[in-house]
Design a protein around this motif. Structure first.
Motif, PDB file in Angstrom:
ATOM      1  N   SER A 113      -9.241   5.581  -1.806  1.00  0.00           N
ATOM      2  CA  SER A 113      -8.787   4.627  -2.658  1.00  0.00           C
ATOM      3  C   SER A 113      -9.431   3.931  -3.675  1.00  0.00           C
ATOM      4  O   SER A 113      -9.011   3.423  -4.635  1.00  0.00           O
ATOM      5  CB  SER A 113      -8.100   3.396  -1.646  1.00  0.00           C
ATOM      6  OG  SER A 113      -7.075   4.013  -1.009  1.00  0.00           O
ATOM      7  N   LEU A 114     -10.848   3.802  -3.315  1.00  0.00           N
ATOM      8  CA  LEU A 114     -11.753   3.165  -4.440  1.00  0.00           C
ATOM      9  C   LEU A 114     -11.651   4.132  -5.634  1.00  0.00           C
ATOM     10  O   LEU A 114     -11.555   3.509  -6.639  1.00  0.00           O
ATOM     11  CB  LEU A 114     -13.326   3.276  -3.565  1.00  0.00           C
ATOM     12  CG  LEU A 114     -14.359   2.669  -4.671  1.00  0.00           C
ATOM     13  CD1 LEU A 114     -13.886   1.298  -4.920  1.00  0.00           C
ATOM     14  CD2 LEU A 114     -15.573   2.694  -4.062  1.00  0.00           C
ATOM     15  N   VAL A 115     -11.780   5.527  -5.547  1.00  0.00           N
ATOM     16  CA  VAL A 115     -11.847   6.296  -6.739  1.00  0.00           C
ATOM     17  C   VAL A 115     -10.429   6.183  -7.432  1.00  0.00           C
ATOM     18  O   VAL A 115     -10.017   6.013  -8.634  1.00  0.00           O
ATOM     19  CB  VAL A 115     -12.164   7.634  -6.341  1.00  0.00           C
ATOM     20  CG1 VAL A 115     -12.023   8.574  -7.522  1.00  0.00           C
ATOM     21  CG2 VAL A 115     -13.492   7.813  -5.831  1.00  0.00           C
ATOM     22  N   GLN A 116      -9.436   6.352  -6.721  1.00  0.00           N
ATOM     23  CA  GLN A 116      -7.979   6.352  -7.084  1.00  0.00           C
ATOM     24  C   GLN A 116      -7.385   4.802  -7.747  1.00  0.00           C
ATOM     25  O   GLN A 116      -6.845   4.942  -8.743  1.00  0.00           O
ATOM     26  CB  GLN A 116      -6.931   6.601  -6.033  1.00  0.00           C
ATOM     27  CG  GLN A 116      -6.789   7.853  -5.416  1.00  0.00           C
ATOM     28  CD  GLN A 116      -5.745   7.950  -4.312  1.00  0.00           C
ATOM     29  OE1 GLN A 116      -5.917   7.142  -3.532  1.00  0.00           O
ATOM     30  NE2 GLN A 116      -4.880   8.995  -4.515  1.00  0.00           N
ATOM     31  N   HIS A 117      -7.854   3.844  -7.158  1.00  0.00           N
ATOM     32  CA  HIS A 117      -7.594   2.665  -7.589  1.00  0.00           C
ATOM     33  C   HIS A 117      -8.473   1.515  -7.877  1.00  0.00           C
ATOM     34  O   HIS A 117      -8.266   0.167  -8.390  1.00  0.00           O
ATOM     35  CB  HIS A 117      -6.691   2.000  -6.425  1.00  0.00           C
ATOM     36  CG  HIS A 117      -5.381   2.720  -6.301  1.00  0.00           C
ATOM     37  ND1 HIS A 117      -5.214   3.245  -5.012  1.00  0.00           N
ATOM     38  CD2 HIS A 117      -4.378   3.287  -6.857  1.00  0.00           C
ATOM     39  CE1 HIS A 117      -3.939   4.030  -5.009  1.00  0.00           C
ATOM     40  NE2 HIS A 117      -3.719   3.957  -6.250  1.00  0.00           N
ATOM     41  N   GLY A 118      -9.869   1.932  -8.090  1.00  0.00           N
ATOM     42  CA  GLY A 118     -10.754   1.146  -8.424  1.00  0.00           C
ATOM     43  C   GLY A 118     -10.781   0.569  -9.827  1.00  0.00           C
ATOM     44  O   GLY A 118     -11.346  -0.557 -10.287  1.00  0.00           O
ATOM     45  N   GLY A 119     -10.117   1.151 -10.768  1.00  0.00           N
ATOM     46  CA  GLY A 119      -9.787   1.150 -12.100  1.00  0.00           C
ATOM     47  C   GLY A 119      -8.856  -0.264 -12.351  1.00  0.00           C
ATOM     48  O   GLY A 119      -8.983  -1.113 -13.481  1.00  0.00           O
ATOM     49  N   TYR A 120      -8.503  -0.704 -11.358  1.00  0.00           N
ATOM     50  CA  TYR A 120      -7.907  -2.070 -11.271  1.00  0.00           C
ATOM     51  C   TYR A 120      -8.426  -3.104 -11.112  1.00  0.00           C
ATOM     52  O   TYR A 120      -8.055  -4.319 -11.562  1.00  0.00           O
ATOM     53  CB  TYR A 120      -6.869  -2.227 -10.152  1.00  0.00           C
ATOM     54  CG  TYR A 120      -5.384  -1.403 -10.171  1.00  0.00           C
ATOM     55  CD1 TYR A 120      -4.613  -1.865 -11.095  1.00  0.00           C
ATOM     56  CD2 TYR A 120      -5.187  -0.207  -9.661  1.00  0.00           C
ATOM     57  CE1 TYR A 120      -2.992  -1.302 -11.306  1.00  0.00           C
ATOM     58  CE2 TYR A 120      -3.934   0.469  -9.825  1.00  0.00           C
ATOM     59  CZ  TYR A 120      -2.963   0.076 -10.551  1.00  0.00           C
ATOM     60  OH  TYR A 120      -1.853   0.621 -10.825  1.00  0.00           O
ATOM     61  N   VAL A 121     -10.001  -3.097 -10.722  1.00  0.00           N
ATOM     62  CA  VAL A 121     -10.859  -4.250 -10.551  1.00  0.00           C
ATOM     63  C   VAL A 121     -11.351  -4.603 -12.009  1.00  0.00           C
ATOM     64  O   VAL A 121     -11.779  -3.755 -12.671  1.00  0.00           O
ATOM     65  CB  VAL A 121     -11.907  -3.900  -9.410  1.00  0.00           C
ATOM     66  CG1 VAL A 121     -12.674  -5.107  -9.429  1.00  0.00           C
ATOM     67  CG2 VAL A 121     -11.215  -3.258  -8.175  1.00  0.00           C
TER      68      VAL A 121
END
Length: 192
Positions: free
Chosen positions: A81-89
């Motif tokens: 999930s860090l790779v998938q959704h880290g772009g939100y941070v």
């Protein structure tokens, strides 16, 4: 709480991990504190194991979804999930990630990431369904311990424990391990 307070958190994992449960707990704390709150979730495959991402916005917002690069934090119940959704941070934000090892190259130049092997902890305590609460406690303690006053969350472990107590009133067999998992996560050191 200051009137202009705004906080955005993305919670990510897969179906069956309790992404929506911890989103609801955080939302209930915000409501109990008189703060406006939005939640929204997106489900992948409509079954156990499909990707689930939840958006939580506390404060004066006009839409429920968090734009990429705008979340203050990410709670990742799976390492992927860090790779998938880290772009939100956002730049300077944080991520609390369930991983057996520290992951490098996954945005740590933009935000600080902390890692906890919550899968192992849940198995060691023979409570595999508490992984989400382990990670929530870990995230709450990490932000409270490392953030500046401007980055402080709107709640802490005790606030979540209070909401759990209300939700699980009369279910001591669920309440005790839930509170224990929350506090274990809060007191667990990050993987270096």
């Amino acid at each position: 709480m200051q009137q202009s307070f705004k906080y955005q958190i993305v919670i990510s994992g897969v179906g069956g991990q309790g992404v929506l449960f911890i989103t609801r707990l955080l939302a209930e704390v915000a409501i109990a504190k008189g703060l406006p709150v939005f939640t929204s979730e997106t489900h992948g495959m409509a079954q156990r194991g499909g990707t689930v991402i939840s958006h939580l916005k506390v404060g004066e917002f006009t839409s429920p979804l968090i734009n990429p690069g705008r979340a203050d934090g990410l709670i990742a119940l799976k390492a992927e999930s860090l790779v998938q959704h880290g772009g939100y941070v956002r730049q300077g934000g944080w991520a609390a990630v369930n991983s057996a090892t520290a992951i490098t190259g996954a945005g740590e130049t933009r935000f600080r990431a902390s890692f906890l092997d919550a899968d192992r902890l849940a198995q060691e305590t023979n409570t595999p369904k508490t992984l989400n609460l382990l990670m929530l406690g870990f995230a709450l303690a990490g932000v409270s311990g490392n953030g500046s006053q401007d980055e402080k969350l709107f709640c802490d472990v005790d606030d979540i424990a209070m909401i759990l107590g209300k939700r699980l009133d009369g279910n001591a067999h669920l309440l005790k391990p839930s509170i224990q998992a929350l506090r274990t996560g809060a007191h667990s050191p990050a993987i270096q």
